[in-house]
Scaffold this active site. Sequence first.
Site, short mmCIF file in Angstrom:
data_model
loop_
_atom_site.label_atom_id
_atom_site.label_comp_id
_atom_site.label_asym_id
_atom_site.label_seq_id
_atom_site.Cartn_x
_atom_site.Cartn_y
_atom_site.Cartn_z
N GLU A 36 4.44 12.84 -4.23
CA GLU A 36 3.49 12.94 -3.12
C GLU A 36 4.15 13.76 -2.02
OE1 GLU A 36 3.16 9.48 -0.64
OE2 GLU A 36 1.00 9.77 -0.39
N GLU A 44 0.88 -1.18 0.00
CA GLU A 44 0.00 0.00 0.00
C GLU A 44 0.91 1.22 0.00
OE1 GLU A 44 -3.05 -0.03 -0.48
OE2 GLU A 44 -3.60 -2.10 -0.05
N ARG A 46 -2.17 11.58 4.77
CA ARG A 46 -2.95 10.36 4.48
C ARG A 46 -2.69 10.00 3.03
NH1 ARG A 46 -6.93 13.53 4.61
NH2 ARG A 46 -8.07 12.13 3.24
N CYS A 47 -2.55 8.69 2.78
CA CYS A 47 -2.35 8.27 1.39
C CYS A 47 -3.56 8.69 0.55
CB CYS A 47 -2.17 6.76 1.33
SG CYS A 47 -3.50 5.89 2.16
P1 NAP Z 1 7.95 5.33 4.77
O1 NAP Z 1 8.96 6.34 5.10
O2 NAP Z 1 8.02 4.66 3.46
O3 NAP Z 1 8.00 4.26 5.96
C1 NAP Z 1 7.06 3.22 6.07
C2 NAP Z 1 7.68 2.07 6.86
O4 NAP Z 1 8.71 1.48 6.08
C3 NAP Z 1 8.33 2.51 8.18
O5 NAP Z 1 8.17 1.50 9.14
C4 NAP Z 1 9.80 2.63 7.78
O6 NAP Z 1 10.69 2.51 8.85
C5 NAP Z 1 9.91 1.44 6.85
N1 NAP Z 1 11.06 1.47 5.94
C6 NAP Z 1 11.66 2.55 5.37
N2 NAP Z 1 12.67 2.15 4.58
C7 NAP Z 1 12.71 0.80 4.64
C8 NAP Z 1 13.53 -0.20 4.05
N3 NAP Z 1 14.51 0.13 3.22
N4 NAP Z 1 13.29 -1.50 4.34
C9 NAP Z 1 12.28 -1.84 5.17
N5 NAP Z 1 11.47 -0.94 5.78
C10 NAP Z 1 11.68 0.37 5.51
O7 NAP Z 1 6.47 5.93 4.86
P2 NAP Z 1 5.83 6.84 5.99
O8 NAP Z 1 6.35 8.22 5.83
O9 NAP Z 1 5.91 6.18 7.32
O10 NAP Z 1 4.28 6.76 5.58
C11 NAP Z 1 3.76 7.59 4.61
C12 NAP Z 1 3.67 6.90 3.27
O11 NAP Z 1 2.81 5.76 3.38
C13 NAP Z 1 3.03 7.78 2.21
O12 NAP Z 1 3.71 7.63 1.01
C14 NAP Z 1 1.61 7.26 2.13
O13 NAP Z 1 0.96 7.53 0.90
C15 NAP Z 1 1.83 5.80 2.34
N6 NAP Z 1 0.58 5.18 2.77
C16 NAP Z 1 -0.12 4.44 1.86
C17 NAP Z 1 -1.35 3.87 2.20
C18 NAP Z 1 -2.15 3.11 1.19
O14 NAP Z 1 -3.15 2.54 1.56
N7 NAP Z 1 -1.73 3.06 -0.06
C19 NAP Z 1 -1.85 4.06 3.51
C20 NAP Z 1 -1.10 4.82 4.42
C21 NAP Z 1 0.12 5.37 4.03
P3 NAP Z 1 11.29 3.81 9.58
O15 NAP Z 1 10.14 4.56 10.12
O16 NAP Z 1 12.15 3.20 10.62
O17 NAP Z 1 12.05 4.57 8.52
#
Ligand code: NAP
Length: 513
Positions: free
Chosen positions: A407, A274, A307-308
């Site tokens: 985004e 997601e 929010r996504c």
């Molecule tokens: P993020 O920076 O991509 O982090 C998400 C998760 O992935 C965190 O637990 C992060 O850990 C981990 N992570 C980062 N790099 C990684 C790697 N190389 N290997 C394994 N895990 C890794 O996203 P976010 O800022 O928390 O959340 C926002 C994003 O989520 C937005 O892009 C939003 O659109 C998306 N989202 C999508 C949906 C949907 O339904 N499509 C719903 C909600 C959110 P750390 O925190 O330790 O870096």
Amino acid sequence: MEVAIKGKTSLPLDEFFKDSYRIEEGVPVFKPFIGGEWVEFPEKRDVYSPIDGNVIARVFKPGWESVDRGLELVYREGRRRARNIPGERRLAILSKIADIMEEHLDAFVDALVVNAGKTRKAAYGEVEASIDRLRKAPLDLRKLPGDYIPGDWDAHTLESEGLVRREPYGVVLAIIPFNYPLFDTVNKFTYSFLPGNAFVIKPPSSDPIPIFYFVKAALEAGIPRESIALVPLPGSESEKLVADRRIHVISLTGSTETGLKVISKAGIKQFIMELGGGDPAIVLEDADLEQAAEKIATGITSYSGQRCDAIKLVLVERQVYKKFRKLLVEKLKQVKVGDPREPDTDMGPVIDSSTVEEVLSAVKEAEERGAKVLFGGRRLGGNYIEPTLIEVEDKRILKELRAYRDEIFASIAIITPVDSVDEAIELSNERRYGLDAAIFGKDINKIRKLVRLLEVGAVYINEYPRHGIGYYPFGGRKDSGIGREGIGYSIEQVTALKTIVYNYKGKGIWEYM
Ligand code: NAP
């Protein structure tokens, strides 16, 4: 003007969760749950509140040796135990977790307010949604039964028959984003554990606290200690975890960039991804403009646009453009930005200061290219920023802007007039994301055409995109992801199909003529 913060933030504690932390210098230090126990490590990391940047907790950082031992336990014992719990009892455990969360609702709400910077209303909404998701688990079962295939229809399979059934893959790794740390954990846990998978959680570094509470609640409700693990490794150090062969499914919610990294490291596994979004909202000339403005303003600003499914692009038929633009700006003006602990605050902080910087730089870039800031765009101190609406008429410029191409995970949207439904489709589909779209209007023929041609996972008509508990399934196309999250849908992706063929040749059961 800067947002006024009332008093330093601290995390109110509830004794029930005390296994998961210990107090050091007046601050709780949370323990990973690995190898069937809460464990301490020499290294610790600070956890901040986005409200004022104060350190509200610390988290012990596990070493790989311990994670490796933990994975071995989940793989060798945990998945067998989870699968051997009768389905009816698995349902009862999920329901018990919901009861425990209800009893300790304030602790979950406080953790979301202080650690994620949510308003009390939004935090309460996330806890309620999590409880609701657990209680709706029986509805997931509608996708679990299998198929019976008679052998009659091929000369080679006469006197045989087949069953196709679903069984758990084994171990699901849930990688959780910061924006819905509790709900996303609960949702992934519900659809993974229900068919009998063991569960490993990689929480977000910025706001992991509600997830420690969840694991305590799950253990108390009767999850076998071997079947669950909470591994608070930073994302940048999670490569080995993601690549580990003892993990069968990765369910990640996060950015597209993270999705790409995880897929490239993970090897052959099952994926639910997601990923990034940011949705277009299309306003037709016959829309109820007042209602559309109200809903689109909420779609842009709710949880500070983090929010996504937040609205990031507003496409308005030219006949009503000026009128609608005015209404939307008026609605945005009414959004009160402030300390999320205050009852009249609509929009709290963003998660960190780098997000504020990103908004400011996108605004600067847009202005330099001739776009106009219709509202907002100013920092209000710390991690607070006004909701921002940028107007761009020239479509060539629009397509080059960062706020269109990428985004930006904050309350920032672009508004532009369109001359036809086809133009709205083109501008929506040329973005690399394809999560959802919203349409406001009445003309059934225009709406039907948009529904047919928008390259997204969900279309909301006369509503802003809101995934809620996944009662209706959601998920992306293109750079927005793989698979669906939703009641009765995700369960298909965490279970393997198995075909069983029975051969009765010559046993006199069928008497073919
Ligand atoms: P993020 O920076 O991509 O982090 C998400 C998760 O992935 C965190 O637990 C992060 O850990 C981990 N992570 C980062 N790099 C990684 C790697 N190389 N290997 C394994 N895990 C890794 O996203 P976010 O800022 O928390 O959340 C926002 C994003 O989520 C937005 O892009 C939003 O659109 C998306 N989202 C999508 C949906 C949907 O339904 N499509 C719903 C909600 C959110 P750390 O925190 O330790 O870096």
